[in-house]
Motif scaffolding. Structure first.
Motif, mmCIF file in Angstrom:
data_model
loop_
_atom_site.group_PDB
_atom_site.id
_atom_site.type_symbol
_atom_site.label_atom_id
_atom_site.label_comp_id
_atom_site.label_asym_id
_atom_site.label_seq_id
_atom_site.Cartn_x
_atom_site.Cartn_y
_atom_site.Cartn_z
ATOM 1 N N LYS A 1 3.184 2.728 24.710
ATOM 2 C CA LYS A 1 1.759 2.394 24.735
ATOM 3 C C LYS A 1 0.907 3.662 24.582
ATOM 4 C CE LYS A 1 -1.905 0.313 27.535
ATOM 5 N NZ LYS A 1 -2.268 -0.311 28.843
ATOM 6 N N GLY A 2 1.339 4.739 25.234
ATOM 7 C CA GLY A 2 0.625 5.998 25.093
ATOM 8 C C GLY A 2 0.630 6.495 23.658
ATOM 9 N N ALA A 3 1.782 6.366 22.998
ATOM 10 C CA ALA A 3 1.865 6.773 21.589
ATOM 11 C C ALA A 3 0.959 5.906 20.725
ATOM 12 C CB ALA A 3 3.314 6.688 21.122
ATOM 13 N N ASP A 4 0.897 4.621 21.043
ATOM 14 C CA ASP A 4 -0.001 3.716 20.305
ATOM 15 C C ASP A 4 -1.449 4.173 20.429
ATOM 16 O OD1 ASP A 4 2.197 2.159 19.643
ATOM 17 O OD2 ASP A 4 1.803 0.640 21.185
ATOM 18 N N LEU B 1 1.944 7.708 32.166
ATOM 19 C CA LEU B 1 1.072 6.790 31.437
ATOM 20 C C LEU B 1 0.941 5.440 32.132
ATOM 21 C CD1 LEU B 1 2.299 7.964 27.998
ATOM 22 C CD2 LEU B 1 -0.092 8.021 28.735
ATOM 23 N N GLY B 2 0.782 5.504 33.457
ATOM 24 C CA GLY B 2 0.388 4.319 34.199
ATOM 25 C C GLY B 2 -1.094 4.080 33.990
ATOM 26 N N CYS B 3 -1.709 3.368 34.909
ATOM 27 C CA CYS B 3 -3.126 3.029 34.778
ATOM 28 C C CYS B 3 -3.992 4.286 34.678
ATOM 29 C CB CYS B 3 -3.560 2.168 35.957
ATOM 30 S SG CYS B 3 -5.288 1.647 35.880
ATOM 31 N N ARG B 4 -3.781 5.236 35.578
ATOM 32 C CA ARG B 4 -4.585 6.461 35.577
ATOM 33 C C ARG B 4 -4.345 7.279 34.308
ATOM 34 N NH1 ARG B 4 -9.107 9.065 36.383
ATOM 35 N NH2 ARG B 4 -8.918 11.182 37.154
ATOM 36 N N GLY B 5 -3.083 7.477 33.957
ATOM 37 C CA GLY B 5 -2.772 8.281 32.791
ATOM 38 C C GLY B 5 -3.317 7.694 31.505
ATOM 39 N N CYS B 6 -3.136 6.391 31.309
ATOM 40 C CA CYS B 6 -3.642 5.751 30.089
ATOM 41 C C CYS B 6 -5.158 5.848 30.003
ATOM 42 C CB CYS B 6 -3.209 4.284 30.047
ATOM 43 S SG CYS B 6 -1.560 4.049 29.340
ATOM 44 N N GLY B 7 -5.827 5.687 31.143
ATOM 45 C CA GLY B 7 -7.279 5.794 31.145
ATOM 46 C C GLY B 7 -7.751 7.177 30.731
ATOM 47 N N VAL C 1 4.073 12.361 24.252
ATOM 48 C CA VAL C 1 3.748 11.539 25.417
ATOM 49 C C VAL C 1 5.036 11.163 26.131
ATOM 50 C CG1 VAL C 1 1.609 10.592 24.461
ATOM 51 C CG2 VAL C 1 3.783 9.407 24.057
ATOM 52 N N CYS C 2 4.903 10.890 27.442
ATOM 53 C CA CYS C 2 6.099 10.637 28.234
ATOM 54 C C CYS C 2 5.769 9.774 29.443
ATOM 55 C CB CYS C 2 6.689 11.975 28.697
ATOM 56 S SG CYS C 2 8.085 11.830 29.832
ATOM 57 N N ASP C 3 6.672 8.866 29.741
ATOM 58 C CA ASP C 3 6.644 8.118 30.996
ATOM 59 C C ASP C 3 8.072 7.666 31.279
ATOM 60 O OD1 ASP C 3 4.302 6.636 32.804
ATOM 61 O OD2 ASP C 3 6.219 5.563 32.821
ATOM 62 N N LYS D 1 -1.548 11.589 14.258
ATOM 63 C CA LYS D 1 -0.143 11.322 13.946
ATOM 64 C C LYS D 1 0.556 10.827 15.210
ATOM 65 C CE LYS D 1 4.078 13.800 12.631
ATOM 66 N NZ LYS D 1 4.633 15.145 12.298
ATOM 67 N N ARG D 2 1.488 9.869 15.048
ATOM 68 C CA ARG D 2 2.206 9.355 16.220
ATOM 69 C C ARG D 2 2.941 10.505 16.900
ATOM 70 N NH1 ARG D 2 2.966 4.407 18.056
ATOM 71 N NH2 ARG D 2 4.661 3.966 19.514
ATOM 72 N N PRO D 3 2.743 10.667 18.201
ATOM 73 C CA PRO D 3 3.362 11.794 18.905
ATOM 74 C C PRO D 3 4.839 11.541 19.198
ATOM 75 C CG PRO D 3 2.185 10.428 20.463
ATOM 76 C CD PRO D 3 1.916 9.838 19.102
ATOM 77 N N ALA D 4 5.539 12.586 19.576
ATOM 78 C CA ALA D 4 6.901 12.438 20.079
ATOM 79 C C ALA D 4 6.850 11.620 21.363
ATOM 80 C CB ALA D 4 7.507 13.810 20.345
ATOM 81 N N VAL D 5 7.828 10.755 21.561
ATOM 82 C CA VAL D 5 7.859 9.852 22.710
ATOM 83 C C VAL D 5 9.141 10.078 23.494
ATOM 84 C CG1 VAL D 5 7.809 7.451 23.475
ATOM 85 C CG2 VAL D 5 6.530 8.130 21.430
ATOM 86 N N SER D 6 9.016 10.171 24.824
ATOM 87 C CA SER D 6 10.199 10.384 25.654
ATOM 88 C C SER D 6 10.007 9.743 27.021
ATOM 89 C CB SER D 6 10.471 11.882 25.831
ATOM 90 O OG SER D 6 11.589 12.101 26.681
ATOM 91 N N THR D 7 11.131 9.467 27.679
ATOM 92 C CA THR D 7 11.102 9.032 29.077
ATOM 93 C C THR D 7 11.539 10.158 30.009
ATOM 94 O OG1 THR D 7 13.350 8.140 28.858
ATOM 95 C CG2 THR D 7 11.502 6.611 28.507
ATOM 96 N N ASP D 8 11.762 11.344 29.469
ATOM 97 C CA ASP D 8 12.187 12.512 30.246
ATOM 98 C C ASP D 8 11.177 13.634 30.032
ATOM 99 O OD1 ASP D 8 13.361 14.754 31.402
ATOM 100 O OD2 ASP D 8 15.367 14.290 30.660
#
Length: 404
Positions: A43-46, A11-17, A33-35, A54-61
């Motif tokens: 930010k991706g979950a937002d 979810l850097g610039c390309r992913g968020c776009g 979502v994951c980063d 619905k707010r998705p599951a969020v992870s860094t892995d």
């Protein structure tokens, strides 16, 4: 696939776009979502919540996303180094994959992609959006209709001034900086090679046989940093491995040649320099021009610059690809002049219909391999190296899949 439930990784610039402007606007469900950076993941979950989901599951892995039972489709928009690793794990877990572009770090990555896909037959799309570009598809349509005659040569480039992006890579947490410090290769070949491969039927009746690459010395980033980032004590002491201009020449099984140019660290205008040359005419992206070999154009006083330069628009009504004719009526959407929208629309459509992907794992392997092969060739002084046949000889019989 009855219901698409997406795990979005990167979810850097390309992913968020892509998430905000394409995936969510196509009303696809995002379950996770994951980063690697927590703030980007949140930010991706937002973005997903702001789209009314619905707010998705969020992870860094990314492994958490692949293990998530609510996810059956993985979109990979991470740094280049992790694309293949994530795709392999996703396919082994039976998750459909859309993988962003970038060059391979070794031929084993390419072979692994093919091997795992052949074992799992998991849906896989390589996200080369330029294959869906309006001019690229118009030129392809003109080639199929024989307007350019027998096509014998194509050229393309990733010609994009990225000095600021690379120089501020640490501040912006961007992967290009570490690559330019440590590697010397054609590091981003697929924007130019993808459309050319379709024109020349690569992996579908034709294939790339050999490759030779050379690189200029690296001076552009050095001078840019001295002039624009003189307070960066670390970068001022670094020697960049990546040559400013890399030229790659590819020979194909049917005798065609391809020239690719990577040009990202000197001042210049943006261009992919998509060029198709045949016995009856040509298309050139740099001037957006079509030249056809007609008697009136062969007259001794013919001035191509006045008559043809910038004339491709005149051919749109008749020769726009059918996909683009429909798209223009529906309304062009998404990023990169609509290419991103079309490629994801195709991905989701193929998933729902259980249809073959038009840019598949064999395309991914062979196009990404150019990076690893160019690195070998440059290190050996421009030596000619063989391009593997990732189809195992099936390129003779494989057919082109329609772009939807």
């Amino acid at each position: 696939m009855e219901k698409i439930r997406i795990g979005f990784i990167g979810l850097g610039c390309r992913g968020c776009g892509l998430l905000k402007d394409v995936v969510l606007k196509q009303n696809e469900q995002v379950a996770a979502v994951c980063d690697v950076y927590e703030d980007r993941a949140q930010k991706g979950a937002d973005l997903v919540e702001e789209a009314g989901q619905k707010r998705p599951a969020v992870s860094t892995d990314y492994r958490d996303v692949i293990r998530n039972g609510a996810v059956n489709t993985i979109i990979i928009a991470t740094a280049w180094e992790s694309h293949v690793e994530i795709a392999l794990e996703a396919m082994r877990a039976g998750k459909a994959v859309a993988m962003e572009v970038g060059g391979a770090y070794g031929l084993k990555d390419c072979w692994d992609l093919v091997e795992v896909w052949e074992k799992t037959r998991t849906p896989f799309l390589f996200l080369e959006n330029c294959c869906f570009g309006r001019r690229e598809m118009m030129a392809l349509n003109m080639v199929r209709k024989g307007l350019f005659g027998d096509v014998v040569h194509c050229a393309g480039g990733y010609q994009h001034d990225l000095r600021e992006e690379i120089a501020f890579g640490r501040e912006n947490r961007h992967y290009r900086l570490r690559n330019y410090l440590n590697r010397n290769c054609e590091n981003y070949p697929t924007h130019d090679l993808g459309p050319i491969a379709r024109v020349l039927n690569i992996n579908r009746g034709n294939r790339m046989l050999t490759l030779s690459s050379t690189a200029s010395r690296a001076a552009g980033l050095r001078d840019y940093i001295r002039e624009n980032k003189s307070d960066d004590a670390f970068l001022k002491e670094q020697t960049f491995a990546q040559g400013d201009v890399v030229t790659t020449v590819i020979k194909c099984a049917h005798g065609e040649t391809i020239v690719l140019t990577l040009d990202t660290t000197l001042p210049r205008y943006y261009s992919r320099n998509f060029t198709v040359r045949g016995t009856k005419g040509m298309y050139e992206e740099a001037t957006d021009s079509v030249f056809l070999d007609r008697p009136e154009d062969r007259a001794h006083d013919f001035d191509w610059r006045k008559t043809c330069a910038g004339n491709a628009e005149q051919y749109q009504e008749e020769y726009d690809h059918p996909v683009w004719k429909r798209y223009l009526k529906e309304g062009v959407q998404g990023g990169h002049d609509g290419m991103d929208w079309l490629e994801f629309q195709t991905f989701f459509d193929c998933l729902r219909k259980d249809a073959p992907m038009p840019v598949d794992v064999y395309d991914a392997a062979s196009w990404m391999a150019v990076t690893a092969l160019s690195e070998m060739s440059i290190a050996r002084g421009g030596a000619v190296v063989d391009v593997p046949d990732f189809t195992g000889g099936r390129w003779h019989e494989r057919k082109e899949e329609d772009m939807r």
